[in-house]
Design a protein around this motif. Structure first.
Motif, PDB file in Angstrom:
ATOM      1  N   ALA A   1       0.843  -1.191   0.000  1.00  0.00           N
ATOM      2  CA  ALA A   1       0.000   0.000   0.000  1.00  0.00           C
ATOM      3  C   ALA A   1       0.883   1.248   0.000  1.00  0.00           C
ATOM      4  CB  ALA A   1      -0.917  -0.003   1.213  1.00  0.00           C
TER       5      ALA A   1
ATOM      6  N   SER B   1      -0.035   5.836  -5.068  1.00  0.00           N
ATOM      7  CA  SER B   1      -0.716   5.686  -3.769  1.00  0.00           C
ATOM      8  C   SER B   1      -1.674   4.499  -3.786  1.00  0.00           C
ATOM      9  CB  SER B   1      -1.481   6.973  -3.429  1.00  0.00           C
ATOM     10  OG  SER B   1      -0.612   8.075  -3.394  1.00  0.00           O
TER      11      SER B   1
ATOM     12  N   LYS C   1      -3.801   1.206  -3.080  1.00  0.00           N
ATOM     13  CA  LYS C   1      -4.508   0.717  -1.905  1.00  0.00           C
ATOM     14  C   LYS C   1      -4.862  -0.756  -2.092  1.00  0.00           C
ATOM     15  CE  LYS C   1      -6.739   5.246  -1.516  1.00  0.00           C
ATOM     16  NZ  LYS C   1      -8.039   5.966  -1.486  1.00  0.00           N
TER      17      LYS C   1
ATOM     18  N   GLU D   1      -7.632  -2.114  -2.001  1.00  0.00           N
ATOM     19  CA  GLU D   1      -8.843  -2.222  -2.825  1.00  0.00           C
ATOM     20  C   GLU D   1      -8.580  -2.030  -4.310  1.00  0.00           C
ATOM     21  OE1 GLU D   1      -8.378  -0.333  -0.093  1.00  0.00           O
ATOM     22  OE2 GLU D   1      -9.422   1.608  -0.278  1.00  0.00           O
ATOM     23  N   ASP D   2      -7.354  -1.670  -4.677  1.00  0.00           N
ATOM     24  CA  ASP D   2      -6.983  -1.600  -6.088  1.00  0.00           C
ATOM     25  C   ASP D   2      -6.584  -2.969  -6.632  1.00  0.00           C
ATOM     26  OD1 ASP D   2      -5.361   1.510  -5.354  1.00  0.00           O
ATOM     27  OD2 ASP D   2      -7.303   1.233  -6.344  1.00  0.00           O
TER      28      ASP D   2
ATOM     29  N   SER E   1      -1.554  -4.786   2.359  1.00  0.00           N
ATOM     30  CA  SER E   1      -1.708  -3.719   3.365  1.00  0.00           C
ATOM     31  C   SER E   1      -0.544  -3.698   4.339  1.00  0.00           C
ATOM     32  CB  SER E   1      -3.015  -3.918   4.130  1.00  0.00           C
ATOM     33  OG  SER E   1      -3.029  -5.195   4.728  1.00  0.00           O
TER      34      SER E   1
END
Length: 121
Positions: A13, A82, A84, A86-87, A121
């Motif tokens: 992340a 950047s 995340k 969720e990407d 993460s």
């Protein structure tokens, strides 16, 4: 016609990645990126016109992603910053000849095989 996507990988992340999509055959007026996470529908990420002067983006990137193209190389890029968790998804490039930019996946004629992006993460 072939679209070859590359550049995916496993990142943390906050990291960045640049995806590439090399096309063989004609230079398409509209190029786009979509992504599909497990269990979800394929969603629009970004599209760009032939000159590169016009772009549209999906709701997910919120200014973190930038689409660009190099017609001399017949390649479209997706710079992702950047990142995340969720990407995380398989990212697909797509192409169509109509000049109007579109968010609708059904309007794209040609598709690449996809490249996996995993953000931890």
């Amino acid at each position: 016609v072939q679209l070859q996507a590359s550049g995916g990988g496993l990142v943390q992340a906050g990291d960045s990645l640049r995806l590439s999509c090399a096309t063989s055959g004609p230079t398409f007026n509209t190029m786009a990126w979509f992504r599909q996470a497990p269990g979800k529908e394929r969603e629009f990420v970004a599209a760009i016109n032939w000159s590169g002067e016009s772009t549209i983006y999906g709701d997910s990137d919120k200014g973190r992603f930038t689409i660009s193209r190099d017609n001399a190389e017949n390649t479209v890029y997706l710079q992702m910053n950047s990142l995340k968790p969720e990407d995380t998804a398989v990212y697909y490039c797509a192409a169509r000849q109509p000049t109007v930019l579109s968010r609708w996946r059904g309007s794209y004629t040609y598709w690449g095989q996809g490249t996996q992006v995993t953000v931890s993460s």
